[in-house]
Design a protein around this motif. Structure first.
Motif, PDB file in Angstrom:
ATOM      1  N   MET A   1       0.752  -1.099   0.167  1.00 29.78           N
ATOM      2  CA  MET A   1       0.026  -0.003  -0.274  1.00 29.78           C
ATOM      3  C   MET A   1       0.922   1.311   0.096  1.00 29.78           C
ATOM      4  SD  MET A   1      -2.781   1.061   2.874  1.00 29.78           S
ATOM      5  CE  MET A   1      -2.996   2.919   3.288  1.00 29.78           C
ATOM      6  N   ALA A   2       0.518   2.068  -0.741  1.00 30.16           N
ATOM      7  CA  ALA A   2       1.348   3.465  -0.952  1.00 30.16           C
ATOM      8  C   ALA A   2       0.795   4.641   0.306  1.00 30.16           C
ATOM      9  CB  ALA A   2       1.181   4.012  -2.249  1.00 30.16           C
ATOM     10  N   HIS A   3       1.618   4.920   0.966  1.00 27.30           N
ATOM     11  CA  HIS A   3       1.363   5.845   1.886  1.00 27.30           C
ATOM     12  C   HIS A   3       1.646   7.331   1.463  1.00 27.30           C
ATOM     13  CE1 HIS A   3       1.380   2.937   5.860  1.00 27.30           C
ATOM     14  NE2 HIS A   3       0.564   2.682   4.725  1.00 27.30           N
ATOM     15  N   ASP A   4       1.198   7.677   0.512  1.00 31.66           N
ATOM     16  CA  ASP A   4       1.337   8.995  -0.227  1.00 31.66           C
ATOM     17  C   ASP A   4       0.306  10.076  -0.048  1.00 31.66           C
ATOM     18  OD1 ASP A   4      -0.016   7.829  -2.066  1.00 31.66           O
ATOM     19  OD2 ASP A   4       1.043   7.865  -3.563  1.00 31.66           O
ATOM     20  N   ASP A   5      -0.795   9.712   0.782  1.00 35.68           N
ATOM     21  CA  ASP A   5      -1.809  10.599   0.788  1.00 35.68           C
ATOM     22  C   ASP A   5      -2.322  10.505   2.278  1.00 35.68           C
ATOM     23  OD1 ASP A   5      -4.805  10.244  -1.496  1.00 35.68           O
ATOM     24  OD2 ASP A   5      -4.373  11.301   0.401  1.00 35.68           O
ATOM     25  N   ALA A   6      -2.495  12.071   2.588  1.00 37.73           N
ATOM     26  CA  ALA A   6      -3.121  12.301   3.958  1.00 37.73           C
ATOM     27  C   ALA A   6      -4.306  11.565   4.000  1.00 37.73           C
ATOM     28  CB  ALA A   6      -3.043  13.815   3.926  1.00 37.73           C
ATOM     29  N   LEU A   7      -5.151  11.036   3.233  1.00 37.61           N
ATOM     30  CA  LEU A   7      -6.438  10.515   3.440  1.00 37.61           C
ATOM     31  C   LEU A   7      -6.455   8.908   3.969  1.00 37.61           C
ATOM     32  CD1 LEU A   7      -8.411  11.667   0.373  1.00 37.61           C
ATOM     33  CD2 LEU A   7      -8.564  12.613   2.574  1.00 37.61           C
ATOM     34  N   HIS A   8      -5.300   8.533   3.859  1.00 35.23           N
ATOM     35  CA  HIS A   8      -4.940   7.275   4.398  1.00 35.23           C
ATOM     36  C   HIS A   8      -5.172   7.074   5.951  1.00 35.23           C
ATOM     37  CE1 HIS A   8      -0.833   8.355   5.258  1.00 35.23           C
ATOM     38  NE2 HIS A   8      -0.780   7.418   6.002  1.00 35.23           N
ATOM     39  N   MET A   9      -5.356   8.054   6.620  1.00 37.71           N
ATOM     40  CA  MET A   9      -5.573   7.857   7.995  1.00 37.71           C
ATOM     41  C   MET A   9      -6.643   8.914   8.539  1.00 37.71           C
ATOM     42  SD  MET A   9      -2.493   9.721  10.090  1.00 37.71           S
ATOM     43  CE  MET A   9      -1.319   8.335   9.765  1.00 37.71           C
ATOM     44  N   ALA A  10      -7.237   8.599   9.648  1.00 41.16           N
ATOM     45  CA  ALA A  10      -8.136   9.830  10.286  1.00 41.16           C
ATOM     46  C   ALA A  10      -8.181   9.599  11.729  1.00 41.16           C
ATOM     47  CB  ALA A  10      -9.711   9.149   9.776  1.00 41.16           C
ATOM     48  N   HIS A  11      -8.259  10.752  12.226  1.00 43.98           N
ATOM     49  CA  HIS A  11      -8.370  10.899  13.835  1.00 43.98           C
ATOM     50  C   HIS A  11      -9.781  11.379  14.060  1.00 43.98           C
ATOM     51  CE1 HIS A  11      -3.984  11.310  14.958  1.00 43.98           C
ATOM     52  NE2 HIS A  11      -4.146  10.270  14.420  1.00 43.98           N
ATOM     53  N   VAL A  12     -10.419  10.623  15.047  1.00 45.18           N
ATOM     54  CA  VAL A  12     -11.810  11.110  15.223  1.00 45.18           C
ATOM     55  C   VAL A  12     -12.022  11.085  16.729  1.00 45.18           C
ATOM     56  CG1 VAL A  12     -12.998  10.391  13.125  1.00 45.18           C
ATOM     57  CG2 VAL A  12     -12.656   8.659  14.862  1.00 45.18           C
ATOM     58  N   LEU A  13     -12.918  11.623  17.237  1.00 43.80           N
ATOM     59  CA  LEU A  13     -13.070  11.701  18.868  1.00 43.80           C
ATOM     60  C   LEU A  13     -14.093  10.548  19.090  1.00 43.80           C
ATOM     61  CD1 LEU A  13     -13.760  15.453  19.481  1.00 43.80           C
ATOM     62  CD2 LEU A  13     -11.693  14.128  20.010  1.00 43.80           C
TER      63      LEU A  13
ATOM     64  N   GLY B   1     -16.981   8.269  19.728  1.00 41.40           N
ATOM     65  CA  GLY B   1     -18.429   8.328  19.410  1.00 41.40           C
ATOM     66  C   GLY B   1     -18.873   8.894  17.974  1.00 41.40           C
ATOM     67  N   CYS B   2     -17.481   9.457  17.336  1.00 39.81           N
ATOM     68  CA  CYS B   2     -17.645  10.367  16.086  1.00 39.81           C
ATOM     69  C   CYS B   2     -17.249   9.518  14.957  1.00 39.81           C
ATOM     70  CB  CYS B   2     -16.605  11.577  16.327  1.00 39.81           C
ATOM     71  SG  CYS B   2     -17.338  12.650  17.350  1.00 39.81           S
ATOM     72  N   GLN B   3     -17.269   9.755  13.874  1.00 36.81           N
ATOM     73  CA  GLN B   3     -17.023   9.100  12.696  1.00 36.81           C
ATOM     74  C   GLN B   3     -16.135  10.049  11.636  1.00 36.81           C
ATOM     75  OE1 GLN B   3     -20.401   7.871  10.537  1.00 36.81           O
ATOM     76  NE2 GLN B   3     -21.300   6.746  12.188  1.00 36.81           N
ATOM     77  N   GLY B   4     -15.185   9.093  10.810  1.00 35.68           N
ATOM     78  CA  GLY B   4     -14.563   9.794   9.954  1.00 35.68           C
ATOM     79  C   GLY B   4     -14.186   8.979   8.743  1.00 35.68           C
ATOM     80  N   ASP B   5     -13.915   9.599   7.634  1.00 41.24           N
ATOM     81  CA  ASP B   5     -13.547   8.749   6.375  1.00 41.24           C
ATOM     82  C   ASP B   5     -12.227   8.781   5.963  1.00 41.24           C
ATOM     83  OD1 ASP B   5     -16.280   8.364   5.857  1.00 41.24           O
ATOM     84  OD2 ASP B   5     -16.525  10.608   5.338  1.00 41.24           O
ATOM     85  N   MET B   6     -11.819   7.767   5.457  1.00 43.87           N
ATOM     86  CA  MET B   6     -10.420   7.593   5.082  1.00 43.87           C
ATOM     87  C   MET B   6     -10.491   6.762   3.411  1.00 43.87           C
ATOM     88  SD  MET B   6      -8.577   5.273   7.686  1.00 43.87           S
ATOM     89  CE  MET B   6      -9.256   3.613   8.397  1.00 43.87           C
ATOM     90  N   VAL B   7      -9.364   6.960   2.831  1.00 41.86           N
ATOM     91  CA  VAL B   7      -9.292   6.301   1.504  1.00 41.86           C
ATOM     92  C   VAL B   7      -8.080   5.486   1.463  1.00 41.86           C
ATOM     93  CG1 VAL B   7      -9.238   6.421  -1.028  1.00 41.86           C
ATOM     94  CG2 VAL B   7     -10.848   7.926   0.345  1.00 41.86           C
TER      95      VAL B   7
END
Ligand code: CU
Length: 55
Positions: A1-13, A15-21
């Protein structure tokens, strides 16, 4: 997997939700884990199966 994109991780509080690709270049079984110190050891890990596309 290429880790070249900030969307590959998410920080959420809690009870909250987040998206990543994640873009996988090949099919297979892949392990993933939280990168926050101590979380991997606490079991914040998982596995994902990527199936080959039909094209
Ligand atoms: Cu974590």
């Amino acid at each position: 997997m290429a880790h070249d994109d900030a969307l590959h991780m998410a920080h959420v509080l809690p009870g909250c939700q987040g998206d990543m690709v994640w873009n996988f270049k090949r099919a297979g079984q892949f392990d993933f884990a939280c990168l926050i110190p101590g979380h991997y050891q606490a079991g914040m890990t998982g596995s994902i199966t990527v199936l080959a596309s039909g094209h």
